[in-house]
Design a protein around this motif. Structure first.
Motif, PDB file in Angstrom:
ATOM      1  N   ASN A 242       0.861  -1.180   0.000  1.00 43.48           N
ATOM      2  CA  ASN A 242       0.000   0.000   0.000  1.00 43.48           C
ATOM      3  C   ASN A 242       0.896   1.227   0.000  1.00 43.48           C
ATOM      4  O   ASN A 242       2.092   1.130   0.333  1.00 43.48           O
ATOM      5  CB  ASN A 242      -0.964   0.007   1.194  1.00 43.48           C
ATOM      6  CG  ASN A 242      -0.235   0.053   2.522  1.00 43.48           C
ATOM      7  OD1 ASN A 242       0.189   1.111   2.993  1.00 43.48           O
ATOM      8  ND2 ASN A 242      -0.076  -1.114   3.150  1.00 43.48           N
ATOM      9  N   ILE A 243       0.365   2.372  -0.374  1.00 47.34           N
ATOM     10  CA  ILE A 243       1.213   3.555  -0.546  1.00 47.34           C
ATOM     11  C   ILE A 243       1.839   4.011   0.768  1.00 47.34           C
ATOM     12  O   ILE A 243       2.910   4.626   0.765  1.00 47.34           O
ATOM     13  CB  ILE A 243       0.461   4.719  -1.207  1.00 47.34           C
ATOM     14  CG1 ILE A 243      -0.690   5.235  -0.327  1.00 47.34           C
ATOM     15  CG2 ILE A 243      -0.051   4.328  -2.574  1.00 47.34           C
ATOM     16  CD1 ILE A 243      -1.304   6.515  -0.866  1.00 47.34           C
ATOM     17  N   TYR A 244       1.206   3.708   1.911  1.00 46.75           N
ATOM     18  CA  TYR A 244       1.742   4.182   3.184  1.00 46.75           C
ATOM     19  C   TYR A 244       2.902   3.327   3.681  1.00 46.75           C
ATOM     20  O   TYR A 244       3.570   3.686   4.644  1.00 46.75           O
ATOM     21  CB  TYR A 244       0.614   4.265   4.216  1.00 46.75           C
ATOM     22  CG  TYR A 244      -0.462   5.222   3.751  1.00 46.75           C
ATOM     23  CD1 TYR A 244      -0.171   6.575   3.599  1.00 46.75           C
ATOM     24  CD2 TYR A 244      -1.726   4.775   3.396  1.00 46.75           C
ATOM     25  CE1 TYR A 244      -1.138   7.457   3.124  1.00 46.75           C
ATOM     26  CE2 TYR A 244      -2.686   5.643   2.921  1.00 46.75           C
ATOM     27  CZ  TYR A 244      -2.393   6.984   2.781  1.00 46.75           C
ATOM     28  OH  TYR A 244      -3.323   7.854   2.290  1.00 46.75           O
ATOM     29  N   LEU A 248       8.615   3.425   4.453  1.00 44.81           N
ATOM     30  CA  LEU A 248       9.350   2.393   5.184  1.00 44.81           C
ATOM     31  C   LEU A 248      10.175   1.533   4.227  1.00 44.81           C
ATOM     32  O   LEU A 248      11.323   1.169   4.527  1.00 44.81           O
ATOM     33  CB  LEU A 248       8.374   1.520   5.970  1.00 44.81           C
ATOM     34  CG  LEU A 248       7.544   2.228   7.041  1.00 44.81           C
ATOM     35  CD1 LEU A 248       6.522   1.260   7.641  1.00 44.81           C
ATOM     36  CD2 LEU A 248       8.430   2.796   8.126  1.00 44.81           C
ATOM     37  N   GLN A 249       9.607   1.226   3.076  1.00 44.01           N
ATOM     38  CA  GLN A 249      10.308   0.397   2.103  1.00 44.01           C
ATOM     39  C   GLN A 249      11.525   1.127   1.546  1.00 44.01           C
ATOM     40  O   GLN A 249      12.610   0.546   1.427  1.00 44.01           O
ATOM     41  CB  GLN A 249       9.344   0.027   0.970  1.00 44.01           C
ATOM     42  CG  GLN A 249       9.942  -0.915  -0.069  1.00 44.01           C
ATOM     43  CD  GLN A 249       8.879  -1.406  -1.028  1.00 44.01           C
ATOM     44  OE1 GLN A 249       7.859  -1.961  -0.624  1.00 44.01           O
ATOM     45  NE2 GLN A 249       9.100  -1.194  -2.311  1.00 44.01           N
ATOM     46  N   TYR A 250      11.366   2.404   1.217  1.00 40.01           N
ATOM     47  CA  TYR A 250      12.500   3.172   0.684  1.00 40.01           C
ATOM     48  C   TYR A 250      13.585   3.364   1.742  1.00 40.01           C
ATOM     49  O   TYR A 250      14.774   3.365   1.423  1.00 40.01           O
ATOM     50  CB  TYR A 250      12.016   4.523   0.165  1.00 40.01           C
ATOM     51  CG  TYR A 250      11.279   4.452  -1.161  1.00 40.01           C
ATOM     52  CD1 TYR A 250      11.172   3.253  -1.860  1.00 40.01           C
ATOM     53  CD2 TYR A 250      10.698   5.574  -1.718  1.00 40.01           C
ATOM     54  CE1 TYR A 250      10.491   3.182  -3.068  1.00 40.01           C
ATOM     55  CE2 TYR A 250      10.026   5.516  -2.936  1.00 40.01           C
ATOM     56  CZ  TYR A 250       9.929   4.312  -3.601  1.00 40.01           C
ATOM     57  OH  TYR A 250       9.258   4.248  -4.802  1.00 40.01           O
ATOM     58  N   GLY A 277       2.847   2.669  12.600  1.00 36.67           N
ATOM     59  CA  GLY A 277       1.496   2.635  13.151  1.00 36.67           C
ATOM     60  C   GLY A 277       0.433   2.736  12.072  1.00 36.67           C
ATOM     61  O   GLY A 277      -0.588   2.026  12.114  1.00 36.67           O
ATOM     62  N   ILE A 278       0.669   3.614  11.087  1.00 33.41           N
ATOM     63  CA  ILE A 278      -0.283   3.756   9.984  1.00 33.41           C
ATOM     64  C   ILE A 278      -0.397   2.457   9.197  1.00 33.41           C
ATOM     65  O   ILE A 278      -1.498   1.991   8.879  1.00 33.41           O
ATOM     66  CB  ILE A 278       0.153   4.920   9.061  1.00 33.41           C
ATOM     67  CG1 ILE A 278      -0.053   6.255   9.778  1.00 33.41           C
ATOM     68  CG2 ILE A 278      -0.613   4.901   7.750  1.00 33.41           C
ATOM     69  CD1 ILE A 278       0.576   7.433   9.060  1.00 33.41           C
ATOM     70  N   VAL A 279       0.756   1.855   8.884  1.00 38.14           N
ATOM     71  CA  VAL A 279       0.748   0.607   8.115  1.00 38.14           C
ATOM     72  C   VAL A 279       0.054  -0.504   8.903  1.00 38.14           C
ATOM     73  O   VAL A 279      -0.713  -1.304   8.350  1.00 38.14           O
ATOM     74  CB  VAL A 279       2.185   0.201   7.746  1.00 38.14           C
ATOM     75  CG1 VAL A 279       2.216  -1.206   7.148  1.00 38.14           C
ATOM     76  CG2 VAL A 279       2.779   1.196   6.766  1.00 38.14           C
ATOM     77  N   ASP A 280       0.276  -0.540  10.217  1.00 36.70           N
ATOM     78  CA  ASP A 280      -0.366  -1.563  11.043  1.00 36.70           C
ATOM     79  C   ASP A 280      -1.884  -1.406  11.027  1.00 36.70           C
ATOM     80  O   ASP A 280      -2.617  -2.396  10.896  1.00 36.70           O
ATOM     81  CB  ASP A 280       0.163  -1.470  12.476  1.00 36.70           C
ATOM     82  CG  ASP A 280      -0.485  -2.509  13.384  1.00 36.70           C
ATOM     83  OD1 ASP A 280      -0.230  -3.709  13.178  1.00 36.70           O
ATOM     84  OD2 ASP A 280      -1.256  -2.111  14.285  1.00 36.70           O
ATOM     85  N   GLU A 309      -8.277   8.348  -0.721  1.00 35.79           N
ATOM     86  CA  GLU A 309      -7.386   8.308   0.444  1.00 35.79           C
ATOM     87  C   GLU A 309      -8.110   8.743   1.716  1.00 35.79           C
ATOM     88  O   GLU A 309      -7.869   8.191   2.789  1.00 35.79           O
ATOM     89  CB  GLU A 309      -6.151   9.172   0.198  1.00 35.79           C
ATOM     90  CG  GLU A 309      -5.291   8.711  -0.962  1.00 35.79           C
ATOM     91  CD  GLU A 309      -4.937   7.233  -0.878  1.00 35.79           C
ATOM     92  OE1 GLU A 309      -4.545   6.769   0.211  1.00 35.79           O
ATOM     93  OE2 GLU A 309      -5.062   6.535  -1.903  1.00 35.79           O
ATOM     94  N   ALA A 310      -8.982   9.737   1.615  1.00 29.14           N
ATOM     95  CA  ALA A 310      -9.714  10.196   2.798  1.00 29.14           C
ATOM     96  C   ALA A 310     -10.621   9.101   3.349  1.00 29.14           C
ATOM     97  O   ALA A 310     -10.781   8.965   4.565  1.00 29.14           O
ATOM     98  CB  ALA A 310     -10.527  11.445   2.466  1.00 29.14           C
TER      99      ALA A 310
END
Length: 543
Positions: A242-244, A248-250, A277-280, A309-310
């Motif tokens: 996912n985009i969020y 972390l990946q980069y 936290g967002i990804v979790d 996204e919203a």
């Protein structure tokens, strides 16, 4: 002096330069640096305001009223830094300004040329208002070699000479395709793209390589050798879940570390707990709802990028996964059975903004379904106007319509020709230019303290939200609408322009004239979307 990071792309478009810029800025921000991101768009439109969403995706609007590229939405959502007029420039706007100066005689009779006049304007844009920043990231739209992009590339080449390598960094985003028949990743497109860049006088410092499969060390070393960069500066960029997860990946691949190495900077490790936290929350929901978006441009999801996204953010706030069902409004103009078949599985119905008459009767039908069936409803901009027209028809005003769709005896919605702006009274001629002539940017609304919306906003009685529209709900119909249960719970400060309507007898029925999706962020979901998803979750438990 702010350091500049220039982001270019090669081989093909849609490699995710905007998302990459936003992610890198978020990583630098997590290390304590002050950042801002800017977008160069080489097309000749002055701004994207008059472009079809099918051509360009959504139009993002800033607080100060700029109609801008959708990538500015990524920038804001990932960094929390509000964009402004000076963060998006097009070739059209540059040429418009230069020609206006030439006509006034500002160039004192000199021959006006791409070099130096256009390139100087681009450089001035890149460096304006950067005194209090550590990094300015500048993304160039399109791909290297595009004719219209050449003045921008030349301007960046000049900036490297003027500011020095120690203050500039070129990140080139390219493609390493996988050829299934050969079972191999191919580096040649990247080599050719970098060769094109060097032919224009720019040697990339970092290569971000988009690929579908793991990039072997041997291929990474090959790219570094042939493209004249450090092996560590070849950063693999695989598709993320996912985009969020992209920041972390980069970071895991060393992108932010390599940027700091280029500038000779040291910094503490980034604080990334907000992103984990967002990804979790995104990957581990505790519930699920389905939202039907009844719109006009549903064939291209980028047309509703901020809206999408919203809704995701609203799901995060409720620990829920939001499944979005994109529904073409025109299918609801056929029969009630078709409407019921499409909308009965939905836990919430959203009618977004848009322009023109096509599909509006279908949107009105969707509003009626939500009102009669007590399905949570959220109308945005045109969606609010459709709710008011539907409410007027339900109240017995059968001819209720909008002057946007042609002459009508019951103009429940009409064109706005003047309004109070930040600088005083603003006016617009009905037959005037379309571009830049709407009510644009942040405006204040006064809320009824006893309303559902005021409660959603945490008891606030005054809010500021971003607008982009040319027509308004006619306040003359307020009494008839409120008598039938559609309450005007938010108004402009002068009490003339309806900003919010709601139905108190409905689980969630809210229409807003503004675009709340433009201010929603993953770490700060917009309260209206949080409230809408919460109502949809409650409805899902009842059906």
């Amino acid at each position: 002096m702010a350091r500049h990071i220039f982001i270019t792309g090669g081989v093909v478009s849609s490699l995710g330069k905007g998302l990459m810029a936003a992610s890198l800025a978020a990583l630098l921000q997590a290390r304590g640096f002050r950042v801002r991101i800017r977008k160069f768009d080489p097309y000749l439109n002055v701004d994207p305001g008059t472009m079809s969403p099918y051509q360009h995706g959504e139009v993002f609007v800033t607080d100060d009223g700029a109609e801008a590229d959708l990538d500015l939405g990524h920038y804001e959502r990932f960094t929390g830094v509000s964009a402004h007029q000076g963060d998006n420039i097009t070739s059209g706007r540059i040429y418009q300004d230069i020609i206006a100066k030439e006509r006034r005689g500002d160039y004192l009779g000199a021959t006006v040329q791409v070099i130096p006049h256009v390139t100087d304007a681009i450089k001035n844009f890149a460096q304006a208002d950067t005194e209090d920043l550590d990094f300015v990231l500048c993304e160039v739209g399109g791909t290297v070699g595009d004719i219209e992009g050449l003045p921008f590339i030349e301007a960046l080449r000049q900036m490297r000479n003027e500011l020095g390598r120690e203050n500039t960094c070129f990140v080139h985003v390219t493609l390493v395709p996988y050829i299934a028949a050969a079972g191999e990743l191919k580096t040649k497109p990247t080599q050719h793209s970098v060769r094109e860049m060097t032919g224009l006088g720019i040697q990339p410092d970092i290569l971000l390589c988009r690929c579908e499969h793991e990039l072997p060390e041997s291929e990474r070393a090959k790219i570094a050798l042939f493209c004249n960069v450090r092996r560590e500066a070849v950063i693999p960029a695989l598709d993320a879940p996912n985009i969020y997860a992209v920041p972390l990946q980069y970071h895991a691949e060393g992108l932010d570390a390599e940027v700091l190495h280029h500038f000779g900077l040291n910094s503490p490790a980034p604080e990334l707990s907000r992103w984990t936290g967002i990804v979790d929350r995104f990957q581990n929901p505790e519930g699920e709802v389905t939202i039907g978006v009844v719109g006009k441009y549903v064939g291209l999801p980028d047309a509703y990028k901020s809206l999408n996204e919203a809704l995701v953010h609203g799901g995060m706030a409720n620990k829920a996964k939001v499944k979005i069902k994109w529904l073409d409004a025109e299918i609801f103009e056929q029969s009630d059975a078709e409407i019921a078949h499409a909308l009965e599985p939905m836990h919430g119905i959203l009618v977004p903004g848009g322009f023109g008459e096509r599909g509006t009767e279908g949107k009105i039908a969707a509003v009626r379904f939500a009102r009669e069936r007590k399905v949570p409803f959220f109308g945005i901009c045109l969606g609010m106007q459709m709710a008011c027209i539907e409410g007027a028809r339900a109240a017995g005003i059968a001819a209720a319509s909008s002057t946007e769709f042609g002459p009508t005896d019951e103009p429940v919605v009409g064109i706005i020709t003047e309004w109070m702006g930040k600088e005083g009274l603003e006016t617009r001629a009905e037959g005037g230019d379309l571009g830049g002539t709407m009510r644009l940017g942040a405006y204040t609304a006064k809320l009824d303290g006893n309303s559902q919306v005021s409660s959603i906003y945490g008891g606030a009685t005054e809010i500021s939200e971003r607008h982009r529209h040319r027509y308004e709900v006619n306040g003359k119909y307020r009494d008839a609408l409120e008598k039938d249960g559609l309450i005007f719970s938010g108004m402009s400060p002068d009490g003339l322009l309806p900003e919010i309507v709601e139905r108190p007898d409905h689980p969630f029925f809210v229409g807003v004239q503004f675009h709340p999706e433009l201010k929603s962020r993953p770490f700060e979901p917009h309260p209206l979307f949080s409230g809408f998803v919460a109502a949809a979750l409650q409805h899902s438990r009842l059906v």
